[in-house]
Design a protein around this motif. Structure first.
Motif, PDB file in Angstrom:
ATOM      1  N   ILE A 201     -18.669  18.016  18.073  1.00  0.00           N
ATOM      2  CA  ILE A 201     -18.127  17.914  19.430  1.00  0.00           C
ATOM      3  C   ILE A 201     -16.610  18.032  19.350  1.00  0.00           C
ATOM      4  O   ILE A 201     -15.948  17.266  18.634  1.00  0.00           O
ATOM      5  CB  ILE A 201     -18.535  16.596  20.100  1.00  0.00           C
ATOM      6  N   ILE A 202     -16.073  18.996  20.057  1.00  0.00           N
ATOM      7  CA  ILE A 202     -14.638  19.243  20.061  1.00  0.00           C
ATOM      8  C   ILE A 202     -14.129  19.221  21.489  1.00  0.00           C
ATOM      9  O   ILE A 202     -14.549  20.044  22.321  1.00  0.00           O
ATOM     10  CB  ILE A 202     -14.301  20.593  19.392  1.00  0.00           C
ATOM     11  N   LYS A 203     -13.303  18.248  21.780  1.00  0.00           N
ATOM     12  CA  LYS A 203     -12.686  18.096  23.106  1.00  0.00           C
ATOM     13  C   LYS A 203     -13.730  18.123  24.222  1.00  0.00           C
ATOM     14  O   LYS A 203     -13.596  18.826  25.222  1.00  0.00           O
ATOM     15  CB  LYS A 203     -11.629  19.174  23.334  1.00  0.00           C
ATOM     16  N   GLY A 204     -14.785  17.352  24.032  1.00  0.00           N
ATOM     17  CA  GLY A 204     -15.801  17.209  25.063  1.00  0.00           C
ATOM     18  C   GLY A 204     -16.793  18.333  25.155  1.00  0.00           C
ATOM     19  O   GLY A 204     -17.595  18.375  26.090  1.00  0.00           O
TER      20      GLY A 204
ATOM     21  N   SER B 163     -14.404  28.617  11.224  1.00  0.00           N
ATOM     22  CA  SER B 163     -13.647  28.018  10.121  1.00  0.00           C
ATOM     23  C   SER B 163     -12.534  27.127  10.652  1.00  0.00           C
ATOM     24  O   SER B 163     -12.279  26.040  10.120  1.00  0.00           O
ATOM     25  CB  SER B 163     -13.069  29.134   9.240  1.00  0.00           C
ATOM     26  N   GLU B 164     -11.887  27.564  11.731  1.00  0.00           N
ATOM     27  CA  GLU B 164     -10.801  26.774  12.327  1.00  0.00           C
ATOM     28  C   GLU B 164     -11.331  25.473  12.918  1.00  0.00           C
ATOM     29  O   GLU B 164     -10.675  24.420  12.822  1.00  0.00           O
ATOM     30  CB  GLU B 164     -10.087  27.587  13.416  1.00  0.00           C
ATOM     31  N   GLU B 165     -12.525  25.530  13.524  1.00  0.00           N
ATOM     32  CA  GLU B 165     -13.104  24.330  14.111  1.00  0.00           C
ATOM     33  C   GLU B 165     -13.543  23.344  13.037  1.00  0.00           C
ATOM     34  O   GLU B 165     -13.430  22.117  13.221  1.00  0.00           O
ATOM     35  CB  GLU B 165     -14.273  24.725  15.016  1.00  0.00           C
ATOM     36  N   LEU B 166     -14.033  23.847  11.906  1.00  0.00           N
ATOM     37  CA  LEU B 166     -14.351  22.967  10.781  1.00  0.00           C
ATOM     38  C   LEU B 166     -13.093  22.268  10.281  1.00  0.00           C
ATOM     39  O   LEU B 166     -13.106  21.064   9.997  1.00  0.00           O
ATOM     40  CB  LEU B 166     -14.982  23.776   9.647  1.00  0.00           C
ATOM     41  N   ASP B 167     -12.007  23.032  10.159  1.00  0.00           N
ATOM     42  CA  ASP B 167     -10.730  22.450   9.725  1.00  0.00           C
ATOM     43  C   ASP B 167     -10.297  21.350  10.687  1.00  0.00           C
ATOM     44  O   ASP B 167      -9.816  20.281  10.264  1.00  0.00           O
ATOM     45  CB  ASP B 167      -9.645  23.533   9.659  1.00  0.00           C
ATOM     46  N   HIS B 168     -10.446  21.615  11.974  1.00  0.00           N
ATOM     47  CA  HIS B 168     -10.035  20.640  12.981  1.00  0.00           C
ATOM     48  C   HIS B 168     -10.791  19.330  12.824  1.00  0.00           C
ATOM     49  O   HIS B 168     -10.193  18.236  12.817  1.00  0.00           O
ATOM     50  CB  HIS B 168     -10.256  21.218  14.386  1.00  0.00           C
ATOM     51  N   LEU B 169     -12.129  19.412  12.700  1.00  0.00           N
ATOM     52  CA  LEU B 169     -12.925  18.195  12.562  1.00  0.00           C
ATOM     53  C   LEU B 169     -12.610  17.464  11.262  1.00  0.00           C
ATOM     54  O   LEU B 169     -12.587  16.230  11.221  1.00  0.00           O
ATOM     55  CB  LEU B 169     -14.415  18.527  12.624  1.00  0.00           C
ATOM     56  N   ALA B 170     -12.385  18.217  10.193  1.00  0.00           N
ATOM     57  CA  ALA B 170     -12.144  17.604   8.887  1.00  0.00           C
ATOM     58  C   ALA B 170     -10.852  16.802   8.865  1.00  0.00           C
ATOM     59  O   ALA B 170     -10.737  15.809   8.141  1.00  0.00           O
ATOM     60  CB  ALA B 170     -12.113  18.678   7.808  1.00  0.00           C
ATOM     61  N   GLN B 171      -9.872  17.218   9.663  1.00  0.00           N
ATOM     62  CA  GLN B 171      -8.560  16.568   9.626  1.00  0.00           C
ATOM     63  C   GLN B 171      -8.279  15.693  10.840  1.00  0.00           C
ATOM     64  O   GLN B 171      -7.239  15.027  10.895  1.00  0.00           O
ATOM     65  CB  GLN B 171      -7.466  17.634   9.522  1.00  0.00           C
TER      66      GLN B 171
ATOM     67  N   SER C 222     -11.569  11.356  15.433  1.00  0.00           N
ATOM     68  CA  SER C 222     -12.961  11.746  15.671  1.00  0.00           C
ATOM     69  C   SER C 222     -13.868  10.528  15.716  1.00  0.00           C
ATOM     70  O   SER C 222     -13.716   9.590  14.926  1.00  0.00           O
ATOM     71  CB  SER C 222     -13.439  12.692  14.560  1.00  0.00           C
ATOM     72  N   LEU C 223     -14.814  10.565  16.623  1.00  0.00           N
ATOM     73  CA  LEU C 223     -15.771   9.486  16.768  1.00  0.00           C
ATOM     74  C   LEU C 223     -17.081   9.848  16.086  1.00  0.00           C
ATOM     75  O   LEU C 223     -17.393  11.018  15.868  1.00  0.00           O
ATOM     76  CB  LEU C 223     -16.028   9.208  18.249  1.00  0.00           C
TER      77      LEU C 223
ATOM     78  N   GLY D 265     -13.814  14.009  27.155  1.00  0.00           N
ATOM     79  CA  GLY D 265     -13.198  15.140  26.473  1.00  0.00           C
ATOM     80  C   GLY D 265     -12.769  14.826  25.055  1.00  0.00           C
ATOM     81  O   GLY D 265     -11.768  15.362  24.562  1.00  0.00           O
ATOM     82  N   LEU D 266     -13.536  13.993  24.352  1.00  0.00           N
ATOM     83  CA  LEU D 266     -13.180  13.563  23.006  1.00  0.00           C
ATOM     84  C   LEU D 266     -13.840  14.459  21.957  1.00  0.00           C
ATOM     85  O   LEU D 266     -14.665  15.309  22.262  1.00  0.00           O
ATOM     86  CB  LEU D 266     -13.610  12.110  22.803  1.00  0.00           C
ATOM     87  N   SER D 267     -13.464  14.232  20.707  1.00  0.00           N
ATOM     88  CA  SER D 267     -14.050  14.971  19.590  1.00  0.00           C
ATOM     89  C   SER D 267     -14.809  14.012  18.688  1.00  0.00           C
ATOM     90  O   SER D 267     -14.504  12.818  18.636  1.00  0.00           O
ATOM     91  CB  SER D 267     -12.962  15.681  18.777  1.00  0.00           C
TER      92      SER D 267
END
Length: 701
Positions: free
Chosen positions: A87-90, A98-106, A110-111, A125-127
């Motif tokens: 879940i990214i920004k709701g 690949s960019e979305e994986l990077d986002h979640l990893a860092q 994140s909940l 609208g959370l991740s």
């Protein structure tokens, strides 16, 4: 008076995928499926769902990101498509870039998102990373049957008092998806976990040589599974059986940790006991317990538990992907072998024309008043008939002394039985019968005069007429004199058939069915392989718009203006198409193509060369309102009879005459294609000569 060429349109209300249980998931603003996943699912290719809490909460950065990408690479290497859920920004994402994986990893905020957390996280609208339960929900609603994870949650120790039971277990009891995991961590009460799963009707199987239930870091927990599968094919059969039964519960496949990593299992188990005691002493409860214990165990084992955890997840991904591939293969083979109705390839080979399109069960409600009052009951009559553009055209051809091969799909339901019973006079050997799919239905509400007031359609099964299914009839396609494509079929299927036509120089007729679907071949160069098309003026506008040509903002009303616009819009298509037949409703029919002896030739051209183009206008035959019973099949009768005339090598005037007469019969019948239709009653040499249209000829070039 009304034209026999009046084309009806339908307001189609889609049911959505059969796996969908609520409509909000279809809202793109909330639920997004990566294009690679959508494409793989549409083509019946294996897809493996992956959770994301292992990224957000399971491992520290950068181990989490590296492991996530390695797991996806393993899935691809085994021949499946990975679909990591997060879940990214709701927004619920099935398949991450690949960019979305990077986002979640860092992402440090994140909940951890379980079923109960979905409304909150999305509304704010959370991740977050999805747990087993949330991943199961998303994967199931996207139509993915196999999900790979590390280990599932369970009944916590002292759960009989605390009632601390993971939502993973209840989700397995109500969501039909196969979960591939390494069993249950020994920090949980494994015995009570298995009892809980049994109570909720979850089939639990061990993957391997025995039915010993694994305990994550250890291949044995002291408990057993209810059954055992020894290889991907056996596992796939188990999953397929569960899905086919419609039990609405999942399957848990427990995969023991690889032997080379099980040696350190006892050391890890000892560390787990220490960590559990420390968590209890420190008052750590709820969702904080697992991450605390995992981190403590990693510290106590000097990283060995993390290494074992990574190895275990890799192994699960490998096994799960092999199972997904086996399941996909079995389901495709079942569709090709067991879900077609009495397929006889010798009968398929007899056809000189192939029709690919939809089959519907139609319900025609005709009012007894001039207008239909919505919101109340209107006097009228309701009758059932059998339609679908592809079926109608194949029916028309069958009644005009041809034996077209109809490639289509229906459900394994009572409507499907009724269709096949009604269509005994047709070659339905290539009609697939699909389990857990509904035969397409269409309901038209028409006024006393025959005008359409409202149309409702459930047409989702048409998307199952896939390139993969149609490709098994390539021999019949490549040898046919004519192939007709109904615009209801998927774009990829249209592109495939156009590719075959280009390779074997086959004539293809495209029947666009409505203004929205008219664009399908024109989204690529596929349209250049078409020979014929029969759009109305609105559909012709759509074709031109798709190709980037200007179109009028408002369509004219007068005959002369209508003809002028139709000629202008047909001209770009004739750069590649042999002939464009424009149906103009009350204004009749315009045939555009190559000039031949004062007319347009409908017969296929032998070579592509510069041609003199012209158009011939045929006024419509008329039918009184009292005679009109059904408007749903007139256009299909026209097209089918035109094709029959072409196949019989008749001149253009005779072909059009056949089409007009067939359409008039359709209007006067409760069925889309009149059961009284025969070659004699539309034969220009035998049919009455009254209402013979006066022709208007004009040069295009």
């Amino acid at each position: 008076m009304r034209s026999v060429l009046k084309r009806t349109s339908a307001l189609v209300l889609r049911r959505g995928l059969t796996t969908y249980q609520s409509t909000w998931w279809k809202n793109d603003s909330l639920f997004r499926v990566h294009p690679s996943i959508s494409r793989a699912l549409a083509e019946n290719q294996p897809v493996v769902a992956l959770e994301s809490t292992i990224i957000t909460h399971g491992m520290p950065y950068p181990h989490n990101l590296r492991t996530a990408k390695e797991v996806e690479a393993i899935v691809r290497a085994e021949g499946a498509t990975p679909a990591t859920v997060g879940i990214i920004k709701g927004k619920v994402h099935v398949g991450l870039s690949s960019e979305e994986l990077d986002h979640l990893a860092q992402c440090t905020s994140s909940l951890k998102v379980s079923r109960r957390d979905l409304p909150h996280v999305i509304s704010k609208g959370l991740s977050g990373g999805t747990t087993v339960s949330a991943t199961m929900i998303a994967a199931h609603r996207a139509g993915i049957p196999v999900f790979v994870t590390g280990g599932i949650g369970g009944v916590h120790r002292d759960g009989e008092n605390s009632l601390d039971i993971s939502a993973d277990l209840t989700e397995l009891g109500k969501t039909p998806i196969a979960v591939i995991s390494a069993g249950v961590k020994s920090i949980l009460d494994i015995g009570r976990t298995l009892e809980f799963l049994e109570t909720h009707g979850v089939c639990v199987a061990t993957y391997g040589k025995s039915n010993n239930f694994p305990a994550f870091f250890s291949p044995q927990s002291g408990f057993t599974s209810s059954c055992q599968v020894g290889n991907p094919a056996e596992a796939a059969k188990l999953i397929a059986s569960a899905l086919s039964l419609g039990l609405h519960s999942g399957v848990l496949l427990a995969v023991p940790i690889p032997e080379e990593h099980a040696a350190s299992g006892q050391q890890i188990e000892d560390a787990i006991q220490v960590a559990v005691a420390e968590a209890s002493a420190n008052g750590i409860t709820g969702r904080d317990v697992t991450p605390f214990i995992l981190q403590k165990v990693n510290d106590l084992t000097e990283g060995k538990s993390l290494q074992a955890n990574i190895a275990l997840i890799r192994n699960n991904a490998r096994v799960g992907s092999q199972i997904a591939c086996a399941l996909s293969k079995q389901m495709n083979e079942t569709e090709l072998k067991g879900q077609t109705h009495s397929r006889n390839h010798s009968s398929c080979s007899e056809s000189d024309v192939v029709v690919i399109g939809g089959i519907n069960v139609d319900f025609i409600a005709k009012g007894k008043t001039k207008t239909i009052e919505f919101g109340q009951t209107n006097p009228g009559s309701v009758c059932q008939s059998f339609g679908g553009v592809g079926r109608n055209i194949a029916d028309c051809l069958s009644r005009l002394d041809h034996r077209p091969l109809l490639i289509s799909a229906i459900g394994a339901d009572s409507n499907g039985d009724a269709v096949l019973n009604y269509c005994k006079h047709m070659n339905t050997s290539a009609v697939a019968r699909l389990e857990e799919q509904s035969t397409a239905t269409y309901c038209a509400v028409i006024t006393e005069s025959g005008e359409l007031s409202l149309g409702l359609g459930d047409m989702d099964i048409h998307q199952q007429i896939t390139e993969q299914y149609v490709s098994q009839f390539e021999k019949q396609l490549s040898s046919a004199k004519l192939v007709c494509l109904d615009g209801n079929i998927p774009v990829s299927t249209i592109d495939y058939v156009c590719g075959i036509a280009k390779k074997h120089n086959i004539n293809v007729w495209y029947e666009p069915t409505d203004s929205e679907k008219a664009c399908k071949p024109f989204l690529s160069d596929a349209w250049k392989s078409l020979s014929y098309s029969s759009p109305n003026l609105v559909e012709l506008c759509t074709m031109n718009k798709t190709l980037g040509f200007p179109t009028p903002a408002v369509l004219p009303n007068s005959v002369e203006e209508v003809l002028s616009v139709a000629v202008t819009l047909s001209r770009p298509l004739l750069e590649h198409l042999h002939c464009v037949v424009v149906t103009l409703g009350a204004h009749g029919l315009l045939v555009c193509g190559e000039h031949d002896a004062g007319s347009v030739t409908l017969q296929p051209r032998k070579e592509r060369k510069r041609r003199q183009l012209c158009a011939v206008h045929y006024p419509a035959l008329t039918v009184t309102a009292e005679e009109t019973m059904n408007v749903s099949g007139a256009g299909d009768s026209l097209a089918g009879a035109l094709m029959a005339g072409i196949l019989q090598q008749r001149d253009t005037d005779s072909c059009v005459r056949m089409g007009l007469l067939a359409a008039r019969l359709s209007l006067a019948s409760p069925h889309p294609i009149s059961p009284t239709l025969t070659l004699d009653c539309v034969d220009p040499d035998k049919a009455p000569s009254q209402n013979r249209p006066k022709l208007t000829y004009r040069c295009i070039d």
